[in-house]
Design a protein around this motif. Sequence first.
Motif, mmCIF file in Angstrom:
data_model
loop_
_atom_site.group_PDB
_atom_site.id
_atom_site.type_symbol
_atom_site.label_atom_id
_atom_site.label_comp_id
_atom_site.label_asym_id
_atom_site.label_seq_id
_atom_site.Cartn_x
_atom_site.Cartn_y
_atom_site.Cartn_z
ATOM 1 N N TYR A 174 0.823 -1.206 0.000
ATOM 2 C CA TYR A 174 0.000 0.000 0.000
ATOM 3 C C TYR A 174 0.863 1.264 0.000
ATOM 4 O O TYR A 174 0.502 2.267 -0.602
ATOM 5 N N TYR A 175 2.018 1.217 0.670
ATOM 6 C CA TYR A 175 2.900 2.381 0.785
ATOM 7 C C TYR A 175 4.343 1.907 0.892
ATOM 8 O O TYR A 175 4.615 0.881 1.509
ATOM 9 N N HIS A 176 5.247 2.674 0.297
ATOM 10 C CA HIS A 176 6.672 2.347 0.384
ATOM 11 C C HIS A 176 7.485 3.635 0.426
ATOM 12 O O HIS A 176 7.159 4.605 -0.248
ATOM 13 N N GLN A 177 8.545 3.610 1.232
ATOM 14 C CA GLN A 177 9.484 4.725 1.270
ATOM 15 C C GLN A 177 10.888 4.187 1.424
ATOM 16 O O GLN A 177 11.128 3.261 2.193
ATOM 17 N N ALA A 178 11.817 4.772 0.659
ATOM 18 C CA ALA A 178 13.231 4.385 0.745
ATOM 19 C C ALA A 178 14.052 5.618 1.069
ATOM 20 O O ALA A 178 13.829 6.697 0.507
ATOM 21 N N THR A 179 14.981 5.453 1.978
ATOM 22 C CA THR A 179 15.881 6.537 2.362
ATOM 23 C C THR A 179 17.312 6.072 2.145
ATOM 24 O O THR A 179 17.727 5.071 2.744
ATOM 25 N N PRO A 180 18.080 6.760 1.282
ATOM 26 C CA PRO A 180 19.462 6.353 1.060
ATOM 27 C C PRO A 180 20.276 6.456 2.352
ATOM 28 O O PRO A 180 20.059 7.350 3.162
ATOM 29 N N ILE A 181 21.214 5.518 2.516
ATOM 30 C CA ILE A 181 22.136 5.540 3.663
ATOM 31 C C ILE A 181 23.475 6.063 3.138
ATOM 32 O O ILE A 181 24.080 5.423 2.276
ATOM 33 N N PRO A 182 23.915 7.206 3.625
ATOM 34 C CA PRO A 182 25.205 7.743 3.156
ATOM 35 C C PRO A 182 26.345 6.774 3.442
ATOM 36 O O PRO A 182 26.338 6.065 4.447
ATOM 37 N N PRO A 183 27.343 6.715 2.541
ATOM 38 C CA PRO A 183 28.509 5.843 2.776
ATOM 39 C C PRO A 183 29.126 6.120 4.152
ATOM 40 O O PRO A 183 29.196 7.263 4.593
#
Length: 128
Positions: free
Chosen positions: A116-125
């Motif tokens: 129903y919902y998705h969110q992705a947050t990049p993880i800095p190196p």
Amino acid sequence: MSRETDEVREAIAGELRLMDPEVRASRSLARQLLDPDFVEVGASGRRWTYDETLAALPETDGAAEGGPRYEPSEFTGVLLAPGLVHLTYETTLEGNRARRSSLWRKQGADATWQMYYHQATPIPPGTV
């Protein structure tokens, strides 16, 4: 904390199917796993609708057979209410990591679990 209920296991199985290149490359297979009211907030902050996601998915990372694949880890899930599961996990794709959150819902006795919902947050190196 993960409560490994059947509902959580089914949502995780759906999440893993959505990472499968065969599913990502097929709008008809992806349609089975996405709720018609699906929304995603991408890493860029862009809001993606159901139709936009289905149109773009075959061209996104992880969709090419024999190409790079998402490597998921650290799944946790909880049944928030009947028919509603929240998953969190991390992925790595070509060395790029992201923290992810999804809501999966199941409506009706004969229905299947759909995102129903998705969110992705990049993880800095270098981030733990």
